[in-house]
Design a protein around this motif. Structure first.
Motif, PDB file in Angstrom:
ATOM      1  N   ALA A  69      37.737  33.135  35.884  1.00  0.00           N
ATOM      2  CA  ALA A  69      38.023  34.272  35.013  1.00  0.00           C
ATOM      3  C   ALA A  69      37.282  34.141  33.684  1.00  0.00           C
ATOM      4  O   ALA A  69      36.804  33.069  33.324  1.00  0.00           O
ATOM      5  CB  ALA A  69      39.521  34.389  34.779  1.00  0.00           C
ATOM      6  N   ASP A  81      49.246  34.788  30.448  1.00  0.00           N
ATOM      7  CA  ASP A  81      48.580  36.089  30.501  1.00  0.00           C
ATOM      8  C   ASP A  81      47.079  35.843  30.461  1.00  0.00           C
ATOM      9  O   ASP A  81      46.621  34.703  30.484  1.00  0.00           O
ATOM     10  CB  ASP A  81      49.033  36.974  29.334  1.00  0.00           C
ATOM     11  CG  ASP A  81      49.028  38.461  29.707  1.00  0.00           C
ATOM     12  OD1 ASP A  81      48.112  38.885  30.429  1.00  0.00           O
ATOM     13  OD2 ASP A  81      49.934  39.188  29.255  1.00  0.00           O
ATOM     14  N   ASN A  84      41.629  37.422  33.193  1.00  0.00           N
ATOM     15  CA  ASN A  84      41.063  38.681  33.679  1.00  0.00           C
ATOM     16  C   ASN A  84      39.620  38.519  34.157  1.00  0.00           C
ATOM     17  O   ASN A  84      38.947  37.570  33.795  1.00  0.00           O
ATOM     18  CB  ASN A  84      41.080  39.737  32.561  1.00  0.00           C
ATOM     19  CG  ASN A  84      42.402  39.810  31.819  1.00  0.00           C
ATOM     20  OD1 ASN A  84      42.490  39.421  30.667  1.00  0.00           O
ATOM     21  ND2 ASN A  84      43.432  40.295  32.480  1.00  0.00           N
ATOM     22  N   ARG A 164      43.304  41.147  38.835  1.00  0.00           N
ATOM     23  CA  ARG A 164      43.919  39.835  38.618  1.00  0.00           C
ATOM     24  C   ARG A 164      44.268  39.573  37.148  1.00  0.00           C
ATOM     25  O   ARG A 164      43.549  39.933  36.228  1.00  0.00           O
ATOM     26  CB  ARG A 164      42.955  38.768  39.136  1.00  0.00           C
ATOM     27  CG  ARG A 164      43.615  37.425  39.441  1.00  0.00           C
ATOM     28  CD  ARG A 164      43.888  36.645  38.233  1.00  0.00           C
ATOM     29  NE  ARG A 164      44.507  35.360  38.522  1.00  0.00           N
ATOM     30  CZ  ARG A 164      44.373  34.344  37.719  1.00  0.00           C
ATOM     31  NH1 ARG A 164      43.632  34.456  36.631  1.00  0.00           N
ATOM     32  NH2 ARG A 164      44.988  33.210  37.973  1.00  0.00           N
ATOM     33  N   ARG A 165      45.399  38.931  36.980  1.00  0.00           N
ATOM     34  CA  ARG A 165      45.926  38.582  35.648  1.00  0.00           C
ATOM     35  C   ARG A 165      46.901  37.430  35.841  1.00  0.00           C
ATOM     36  O   ARG A 165      47.716  37.459  36.760  1.00  0.00           O
ATOM     37  CB  ARG A 165      46.654  39.813  35.091  1.00  0.00           C
ATOM     38  CG  ARG A 165      47.373  39.651  33.772  1.00  0.00           C
ATOM     39  CD  ARG A 165      48.208  40.912  33.518  1.00  0.00           C
ATOM     40  NE  ARG A 165      48.719  40.999  32.173  1.00  0.00           N
ATOM     41  CZ  ARG A 165      49.542  41.974  31.744  1.00  0.00           C
ATOM     42  NH1 ARG A 165      49.920  42.922  32.589  1.00  0.00           N
ATOM     43  NH2 ARG A 165      49.974  41.995  30.512  1.00  0.00           N
ATOM     44  N   THR A 169      49.750  41.300  36.999  1.00  0.00           N
ATOM     45  CA  THR A 169      48.585  42.051  37.476  1.00  0.00           C
ATOM     46  C   THR A 169      48.167  43.087  36.448  1.00  0.00           C
ATOM     47  O   THR A 169      48.992  43.572  35.671  1.00  0.00           O
ATOM     48  CB  THR A 169      48.895  42.742  38.823  1.00  0.00           C
ATOM     49  OG1 THR A 169      47.713  43.374  39.311  1.00  0.00           O
ATOM     50  CG2 THR A 169      49.980  43.811  38.684  1.00  0.00           C
ATOM     51  N   SER A 170      46.899  43.399  36.450  1.00  0.00           N
ATOM     52  CA  SER A 170      46.424  44.559  35.687  1.00  0.00           C
ATOM     53  C   SER A 170      46.950  45.804  36.402  1.00  0.00           C
ATOM     54  O   SER A 170      46.980  45.853  37.628  1.00  0.00           O
ATOM     55  CB  SER A 170      44.895  44.544  35.667  1.00  0.00           C
ATOM     56  OG  SER A 170      44.386  45.822  35.432  1.00  0.00           O
ATOM     57  N   GLN A 173      42.576  49.952  36.739  1.00  0.00           N
ATOM     58  CA  GLN A 173      41.198  49.502  36.527  1.00  0.00           C
ATOM     59  C   GLN A 173      40.217  50.641  36.810  1.00  0.00           C
ATOM     60  O   GLN A 173      40.519  51.565  37.568  1.00  0.00           O
ATOM     61  CB  GLN A 173      40.840  48.329  37.462  1.00  0.00           C
ATOM     62  CG  GLN A 173      41.833  47.199  37.479  1.00  0.00           C
ATOM     63  CD  GLN A 173      42.915  47.407  38.513  1.00  0.00           C
ATOM     64  OE1 GLN A 173      42.652  47.853  39.625  1.00  0.00           O
ATOM     65  NE2 GLN A 173      44.159  47.101  38.151  1.00  0.00           N
ATOM     66  N   MET A 187      39.927  46.943  32.523  1.00  0.00           N
ATOM     67  CA  MET A 187      41.197  46.619  33.169  1.00  0.00           C
ATOM     68  C   MET A 187      42.303  46.817  32.137  1.00  0.00           C
ATOM     69  O   MET A 187      42.258  46.202  31.078  1.00  0.00           O
ATOM     70  CB  MET A 187      41.221  45.159  33.623  1.00  0.00           C
ATOM     71  CG  MET A 187      40.235  44.794  34.718  1.00  0.00           C
ATOM     72  SD  MET A 187      38.583  44.393  34.125  1.00  0.00           S
ATOM     73  CE  MET A 187      38.804  42.784  33.431  1.00  0.00           C
ATOM     74  N   CYS A 189      46.055  46.178  31.033  1.00  0.00           N
ATOM     75  CA  CYS A 189      47.143  45.243  31.311  1.00  0.00           C
ATOM     76  C   CYS A 189      48.348  45.631  30.461  1.00  0.00           C
ATOM     77  O   CYS A 189      48.308  45.503  29.241  1.00  0.00           O
ATOM     78  CB  CYS A 189      46.693  43.814  31.004  1.00  0.00           C
ATOM     79  SG  CYS A 189      45.363  43.239  32.076  1.00  0.00           S
TER      80      CYS A 189
END
Length: 751
Positions: A69, A81, A84, A164-165, A169-170, A173, A187, A189
């Motif tokens: 990420a 958190d 991303n 992905r987060r 999750t986001s 997007q 994205m 969030c």
């Protein structure tokens, strides 16, 4: 290998979230091992897990990697958190879900070679064994580059999970193909997607990206999972088999140039020859796609991976060069420079290269005369991390104060957040730590902020969150809240006095004495009270009871937190001799490994000032003894080398200061306690914008692990008999010489 202090950095130190190894749910360091730059916006790091209380998204003992990420947090719990823009190289058929740790073959995650996993300041590499792909990454401040070395294959791929987060999750997007080499998008969030505090931390941000590939986008597409409108999307939801199954059967849409949705990914496929390198670079922004593009174009103009890596190393050598040490073992230097490295992850830059940042009102703003910073882990960092930066990075402290004040302004809240995360008022932990940071900054001549506004918001903070008219806080956290609020009130009193606000100075300084209101003379210790003033029932184990009126501590541990009035605390507890005996037992009963325990619990913040109380009690040799013990027993050059969470620089900053021979008891005061340095010399480079001197050096004679006791001292050539030093002495530049010996000198430093 890189030369200079960066060569000592081992980002694997603390990179574990293992509860088993820690013996407590808090886990260990929770750092990330990937590539970063000093206080940079971007961190390129492997992620091994999305759910659970794994704030960094990585734990060393995990056997698979789900991707790399562009954003990470360092040393936190509360589910975490960021994490991303998750990039993963692969070969063969496309898989749209990561798969589980138990069944990696069901998704795009891969096993990896532990012995081929290497990391350094600004760089990370690993061999992914499932498809035999080497992954490398190097960071720039707002951007980064990844280099993948593929095997010969007809269907090689780089895929990006946009949803992905860490810890969630986001929730939305968008991705768009710009040209044959470029994609861009964002994205969103929100708290609905879990993340910080599983949504309770109110993490609400948008990450914009602008990414380019070295190989043209000839065969590409998007995958889109159908997440039904009725489904909730918190951490426990996205961890469920139902959710994972839905993602694994996502619709794959080849050739789609633009797509928006709830759970998207992007892929580009190509043929590779053996050992062919394919690169990807991306800029990140929290403001706009244009911002992400400008960030990338300014920082990474071509495809020279080694140049990006060298630049990151140079940035770290410059940043870490602010403290130069000699002496000590190679392990101690590694521990020291890695600790210093970890203190320079946050508070990270939140502004783009043009100074734009997302405001607390949801609109773009441009920072003037400061860099907008974010991730202020207040309850942790006011103790050691921010005081360390007042010496070596005062501009960062100035930025942080500006960032908190402008945020209070932009949101219309008009009070200071205690744990700020990407503009979110997360309300995490307790107290008013920003008030301490502002008072400490002002006292030390760090004043490049709107002081009247800062003062007003600090006052609003202590009025909104405080001991109120009763002079104490009642309920389940009665002791912790009362003691901490009393200290922050005292800080405001100091600031009021410095600004000539006489009435406020009297009021808030007096409130600094409110700690007395939860001291029960009958039990000779602090005890929680109820709203009506009555004492809460005294448990069988008394002040040893974890959580009895306290947070993440016991009354025995929290009770030492009266930094603003140690003489008053000592008198209340029965006088110097009684307190010294109690404090000595508090340390003597600590387990050898200093892991989580009921006495001096270095694994958590409430006690971090306590070893320095011996200086205040006329026994400075015990401060010298115990800081050396803690440095040796609680910090190691290993993955499990931190006994508790890194807590966004705090755990490491404690080591940097203590190993250097200085540490405050009471931020907001300009006094530092002198203790026994681990190193023979420690030279602190000073910032000419904030200090008259060029450097301040702590130098020793006859220093060794056995010779840990200060015998005599000289400041700038003159005999020095105090066990403390003022910030003005450091800022003026000069040299403190400490003569060390095997036995305590009980006459030195006792004034």
């Amino acid at each position: 290998m890189a030369q200079g202090p960066a060569s000592y950095v081992n980002p694997f130190i603390g990179a574990s979230t293992s509860e088993g190894a820690a013996g407590i749910y808090h886990g260990l360091g929770k750092t990330f091992p990937g590539a970063a730059t000093p206080f940079g916006m971007v961190q390129l790091s492997p992620n091994t897990i999305t759910g659970g209380d794994n704030g960094s998204g990585y734990s060393y003992e995990h056997k698979t990697i789900e991707g790399f990420a562009f954003t990470q947090m360092s040393g936190i719990g509360w589910y975490g958190d960021l994490g991303n823009f998750l990039v993963m190289p692969a070969t063969g058929p496309l898989q749209t879900a990561a798969g589980s740790q138990q069944h990696p073959e069901e998704g795009y995650r891969s096993s990896y070679s532990k012995q081929d996993e290497k990391t350094a300041a600004g760089y990370y590499t690993v061999q992914l064994t499932e498809h035999n792909i080497r992954a490398e990454m190097a960071a720039a401040p707002h951007s980064g580059m990844m280099r993948f070395t593929f095997p010969a294959h007809q269907q090689s791929r780089i895929q990006i999970d946009l949803a992905r987060r860490v810890g969630g999750t986001s929730t939305w997007q968008e991705v768009k193909v710009i040209d044959d080499y470029t994609i861009a998008g964002y994205m969103q969030c929100t708290p609905d997607g879990g993340g910080w505090g599983n949504g309770d931390g109110k993490g609400n941000y948008t990450v914009y990206f602008y990414a380019q590939f070295s190989k043209p986008l000839s065969k590409y597409g998007v995958w889109s999972a159908d997440i039904p409108d009725g489904w909730t999307r918190k951490r426990e939801d996205i961890e469920s088999a139902r959710y994972r199954q839905q993602v694994s059967k996502a619709a794959v849409l080849p050739g789609v140039k633009e797509k928006a949705g709830k759970h998207l990914g992007f892929y580009t496929e190509f043929t590779t020859t053996d050992q062919e390198q394919v690169l990807m670079k991306a800029g990140i922004s929290f403001v706009s796609i244009d911002g992400a593009k400008a960030n990338l174009e300014q920082e990474i103009k071509d495809w020279d991976f080694e140049a990006v890596r060298r630049q990151a190393t140079d940035l770290w050598n410059k940043a870490l060069g602010k403290i130069a040490v000699t002496g000590g073992t190679e392990e101690e230097k590694t521990v020291f420079y890695t600790a210093l490295y970890h203190t320079m992850i946050d508070p990270r830059n939140f502004s783009d290269v043009d100074g734009k940042y997302p405001g607390g009102d949801g609109k773009p703003h441009t920072a003037k005369n400061f860099s907008k910073r974010t991730i202020f882990s207040g309850w942790d960092v006011f103790r050691s991390q921010m005081p360390l930066q007042t010496i070596i990075n005062p501009a960062v402290v100035n930025d942080m104060v500006n960032s908190l004040v402008t945020l209070a302004d932009e949101t219309g809240n008009h009070y200071l957040e205690r744990w700020e995360f990407l503009n979110a008022y997360s309300g995490c932990m307790i107290g008013n730590p920003a008030v301490s940071v502002i008072a400490d900054a002002w006292a030390k001549g760090i004043r490049g902020f709107e002081v009247e506004k800062a003062y007003t918001y600090a006052k609003n903070s202590v009025e909104k969150f405080g001991n109120g008219g009763k002079g104490y806080s009642a309920g389940g956290l009665s002791v912790s809240l009362t003691l901490e609020y009393a200290y922050f009130d005292w800080c405001l009193g100091r600031l009021a006095g410095a600004l000539g606000k006489g009435e406020d100075e009297k009021t808030y300084t007096a409130r600094g004495g409110n700690y007395r209101n939860v001291f029960d003379p009958g039990k000779a210790w602090f005890r929680p009270r109820n709203e009506d003033g009555s004492w809460q029932p005294w448990p069988e184990d008394g002040r040893m009871r974890q959580g009895y009126g306290t947070i993440e501590s016991s009354p025995y541990q929290q009770g030492w937190f009266v930094p603003q009035d140690v003489p008053g605390m000592t008198a209340l507890m029965g006088g110097k001799e009684k307190v010294l005996a109690d404090l000595t037992a508090f340390f003597d009963k600590v387990p050898e490994n200093m892991m989580w325990n009921d006495y001096y619990n270095h694994a958590n913040e409430p006690v971090h000032h306590v070893p320095f109380l011996f200086n205040r009690l006329g026994a400075p040799w015990l401060t010298q003894k115990w800081t050396r013990e803690i440095c040796a027993r609680a910090y190691h050059n290993s993955v499990e080398g931190l006994v508790g969470n890194e807590d966004v620089g705090q755990m490491s900053a404690w080591y940097v200061l203590a190993a250097s021979g200085l540490h405050p008891v009471c931020p907001g005061s300009t006094r530092y306690e002198i203790t026994s340095p681990v190193f023979d010399t420690v030279a602190l480079a000073l910032d000419p914008a904030y200090a008259k001197g060029k450097k301040f050096t702590i130098s020793t004679r006859n220093n060794s692990p056995a010779n840990r006791y200060i015998q005599r001292a000289w400041l700038n050539g003159k005999p020095y008999t105090y066990c403390h030093l003022d910030h003005a002495d450091i800022a003026a530049g000069g040299t403190l010489v400490l003569e060390m010996g095997r036995e305590p000198n009980r006459r030195w430093g006792i004034q």
